[in-house]
Design a protein around this motif. Structure first.
Motif, mmCIF file in Angstrom:
data_model
loop_
_atom_site.group_PDB
_atom_site.id
_atom_site.type_symbol
_atom_site.label_atom_id
_atom_site.label_comp_id
_atom_site.label_asym_id
_atom_site.label_seq_id
_atom_site.Cartn_x
_atom_site.Cartn_y
_atom_site.Cartn_z
ATOM 1 N N THR A 183 0.851 -1.189 0.000
ATOM 2 C CA THR A 183 0.000 0.000 0.000
ATOM 3 C C THR A 183 0.881 1.231 0.000
ATOM 4 N N HIS A 184 0.642 2.105 -0.962
ATOM 5 C CA HIS A 184 1.453 3.312 -1.105
ATOM 6 C C HIS A 184 0.555 4.466 -1.510
ATOM 7 N N LEU A 185 0.651 5.561 -0.783
ATOM 8 C CA LEU A 185 -0.166 6.745 -1.069
ATOM 9 C C LEU A 185 -1.658 6.394 -1.096
ATOM 10 N N GLY A 186 -2.054 5.508 -0.213
ATOM 11 C CA GLY A 186 -3.454 5.142 -0.104
ATOM 12 C C GLY A 186 -3.935 4.147 -1.129
ATOM 13 N N THR A 187 -3.021 3.610 -1.951
ATOM 14 C CA THR A 187 -3.394 2.674 -3.000
ATOM 15 C C THR A 187 -2.693 1.344 -2.776
ATOM 16 N N THR A 188 -3.442 0.263 -2.794
ATOM 17 C CA THR A 188 -2.871 -1.078 -2.681
ATOM 18 C C THR A 188 -2.631 -1.626 -4.079
ATOM 19 N N ILE A 189 -1.402 -2.057 -4.328
ATOM 20 C CA ILE A 189 -1.054 -2.561 -5.649
ATOM 21 C C ILE A 189 -0.464 -3.954 -5.553
ATOM 22 N N CYS A 190 -0.624 -4.718 -6.622
ATOM 23 C CA CYS A 190 -0.003 -6.035 -6.795
ATOM 24 C C CYS A 190 1.131 -5.834 -7.788
ATOM 25 N N TYR A 191 2.349 -6.074 -7.345
ATOM 26 C CA TYR A 191 3.501 -5.743 -8.177
ATOM 27 C C TYR A 191 4.591 -6.791 -8.009
ATOM 28 N N ASN A 192 5.664 -6.648 -8.783
ATOM 29 C CA ASN A 192 6.804 -7.548 -8.702
ATOM 30 C C ASN A 192 7.906 -6.909 -7.868
ATOM 31 N N ASN A 193 8.237 -7.535 -6.772
ATOM 32 C CA ASN A 193 9.242 -7.019 -5.855
ATOM 33 C C ASN A 193 10.541 -7.783 -6.077
ATOM 34 N N TYR A 194 11.315 -7.340 -7.077
ATOM 35 C CA TYR A 194 12.562 -8.016 -7.395
ATOM 36 C C TYR A 194 13.645 -7.587 -6.411
ATOM 37 N N THR A 195 13.872 -8.424 -5.417
ATOM 38 C CA THR A 195 14.821 -8.096 -4.346
ATOM 39 C C THR A 195 16.186 -8.738 -4.553
ATOM 40 N N LEU A 196 16.268 -9.769 -5.406
ATOM 41 C CA LEU A 196 17.549 -10.442 -5.645
ATOM 42 C C LEU A 196 18.293 -9.754 -6.777
ATOM 43 N N ASN A 197 19.620 -9.834 -6.735
ATOM 44 C CA ASN A 197 20.454 -9.209 -7.756
ATOM 45 C C ASN A 197 20.175 -9.818 -9.133
ATOM 46 N N HIS A 198 19.940 -8.957 -10.092
ATOM 47 C CA HIS A 198 19.735 -9.342 -11.495
ATOM 48 C C HIS A 198 18.520 -10.253 -11.697
ATOM 49 N N SER A 199 17.668 -10.402 -10.694
ATOM 50 C CA SER A 199 16.520 -11.287 -10.837
ATOM 51 C C SER A 199 15.551 -10.795 -11.915
ATOM 52 N N HIS A 200 15.390 -9.476 -12.003
ATOM 53 C CA HIS A 200 14.490 -8.920 -13.017
ATOM 54 C C HIS A 200 14.984 -9.255 -14.417
ATOM 55 N N LYS A 201 16.268 -9.053 -14.676
ATOM 56 C CA LYS A 201 16.820 -9.328 -16.001
ATOM 57 C C LYS A 201 16.737 -10.813 -16.334
ATOM 58 N N ILE A 202 17.037 -11.659 -15.361
ATOM 59 C CA ILE A 202 16.985 -13.102 -15.605
ATOM 60 C C ILE A 202 15.573 -13.536 -15.984
ATOM 61 N N VAL A 203 14.578 -13.042 -15.259
ATOM 62 C CA VAL A 203 13.192 -13.414 -15.538
ATOM 63 C C VAL A 203 12.771 -12.909 -16.917
ATOM 64 N N VAL A 204 13.089 -11.659 -17.225
ATOM 65 C CA VAL A 204 12.682 -11.068 -18.504
ATOM 66 C C VAL A 204 13.303 -11.811 -19.683
ATOM 67 N N PHE A 205 14.615 -12.051 -19.630
ATOM 68 C CA PHE A 205 15.280 -12.684 -20.767
ATOM 69 C C PHE A 205 14.907 -14.156 -20.902
ATOM 70 N N SER A 206 14.695 -14.841 -19.787
ATOM 71 C CA SER A 206 14.283 -16.241 -19.875
ATOM 72 C C SER A 206 12.899 -16.354 -20.497
ATOM 73 N N ARG A 207 12.010 -15.439 -20.144
ATOM 74 C CA ARG A 207 10.668 -15.470 -20.725
ATOM 75 C C ARG A 207 10.664 -14.985 -22.160
ATOM 76 N N LEU A 208 11.554 -14.069 -22.497
ATOM 77 C CA LEU A 208 11.671 -13.626 -23.887
ATOM 78 C C LEU A 208 12.101 -14.780 -24.777
ATOM 79 N N LEU A 209 13.108 -15.519 -24.332
ATOM 80 C CA LEU A 209 13.612 -16.631 -25.135
ATOM 81 C C LEU A 209 12.601 -17.779 -25.191
ATOM 82 N N ALA A 210 12.094 -18.188 -24.016
ATOM 83 C CA ALA A 210 11.199 -19.343 -23.968
ATOM 84 C C ALA A 210 9.803 -19.025 -24.474
#
Length: 347
Positions: A183-210
């Motif tokens: 919840t931020h600024l009174g709005t609750t959102i469902c989002y991707n919380n990429y907390t691990l190093n390079h996790s966002h890039k790994i997920v994006v490129f793996s899904r792009l290829l596959a």
């Protein structure tokens, strides 16, 4: 029907999306007010989403009923049934995204945030993999008819479908791991919380290829060889199979390319205008979602003459469209040369 790990028809945000919302002199506003119905783009996407849901849900339900309950179990009906189930489930979860779009807030809790995203990705990948399987199956039936006659069976098709779904589930695990609610600024959102190093890039490129590059290459190769095979057959006079195959490949490419382009841009979001990026992701996901109702049209209705279909009931002609292709493949397996001529109407 594959969609963004960041905007999978929820139009939500990654953990960086809070940046730049407030200037130092601004006060946070905790009273959330949805503005979607006041914006032309949002209303347009909302209408498109509802149409995709209605057409995809009922269209795929019809295919499931016919291929699952009205027809004899064959390899072709297994392909149609599996593809329809994948798209049907995807469309079944669209109301959550539509509600989120209208309210501009996620109200369904953490579990549904993770679950709906994971289920949608499972069906995105399974749908894409099934399109690839159908392409490979048609390629094998045309190019290697003897092998297909000896090995192409309902059991093998069922095993192939199960493996495709298992792979789709494996590729959807990141949604369950990284999806979060805040919840931020009174709005609750469902989002991707990429907390691990390079996790966002790994997920994006793996899904792009596959989910795009490799499937697109396989589909292109399969249909290119089929077209060359049919063109070299002097008995093939109709140009219809070439138009159908071109439509299949073009629909796949056009539906998914914008989505993947903007997902890649999102990796370097600081280099792009935030509004352009958000708009592109919204439009891209809508185009990708449209595949969920295009599949029944492309793989069922385009198989036979549409004018003849209009002369009789919808149900009987849909059944004939799938049954005719099965009979055509069977004839090819027994008589290769004549099959090439007959396949020109049905592939």
């Amino acid at each position: 029907m594959a969609l963004s790990d960041d905007y999978l028809y929820h139009y939500d945000y990654n953990n960086y999306s809070y940046e730049g919302i407030l200037t130092p002199n601004e006060e946070p506003v905790f009273q959330h007010k949805a503005t979607c119905l006041k914006e032309a783009l949002c209303v347009s996407l909302l209408v498109v989403s509802v149409l995709i849901f209605l057409l995809g849900f009922f269209g795929n339900a019809l295919v499931i009923w016919i291929s699952g309950f009205k027809m004899k179990r064959t390899v072709n009906t297994i392909w149609y049934l599996s593809l329809a189930i994948s798209d049907f489930v995807f469309c079944g979860f669209l109301p959550f995204s539509i509600a989120n779009m209208v309210m501009e807030e996620w109200i369904f809790g953490l579990f549904m945030c993770k679950f709906t995203s994971s289920v949608m990705f499972i069906n995105m990948f399974s749908s894409i993999f099934l399109l690839v399987i159908i392409s490979v199956d048609r390629f094998v039936s045309v190019v290697f008819p003897v092998w297909a006659q000896n090995h192409r069976s309902v059991k093998m098709a069922s095993v192939t479908v199960v493996l495709a779904w298992l792979l789709a589930i494996a590729l959807s695990v990141p949604s369950m791991i990284f999806r979060d609610v805040s919840t931020h600024l009174g709005t609750t959102i469902c989002y991707n919380n990429y907390t691990l190093n390079h996790s966002h890039k790994i997920v994006v490129f793996s899904r792009l290829l596959a989910g795009f590059v490799i499937p697109f290459i396989i589909i292109i190769v399969c249909y290119s060889i089929i077209i060359l095979k049919l063109r070299n057959n002097r008995m093939t006079k109709s140009s219809k199979p070439f138009r159908v195959m071109t439509a299949l490949v073009a629909a796949f490419f056009i539906s998914w390319l914008p989505y993947h382009v903007f997902v890649l841009m999102e990796l370097n979001h600081q280099n792009y205008d935030h509004r352009i990026l958000i708009t592109g992701l919204k439009v891209g996901t809508s185009m990708a979602a449209a595949n969920s109702f295009l599949n029944p049209v492309l793989y069922v209705f385009m198989g036979n003459d549409f004018k003849q279909r209009l002369k009789s009931s919808l149900l009987s002609k849909m059944e004939n469209a799938m049954a005719d292709e099965g009979r055509t493949t069977s004839r090819y397996l027994s008589r290769s040369s004549s099959m090439d001529a007959r396949a020109s109407t049905h592939i």
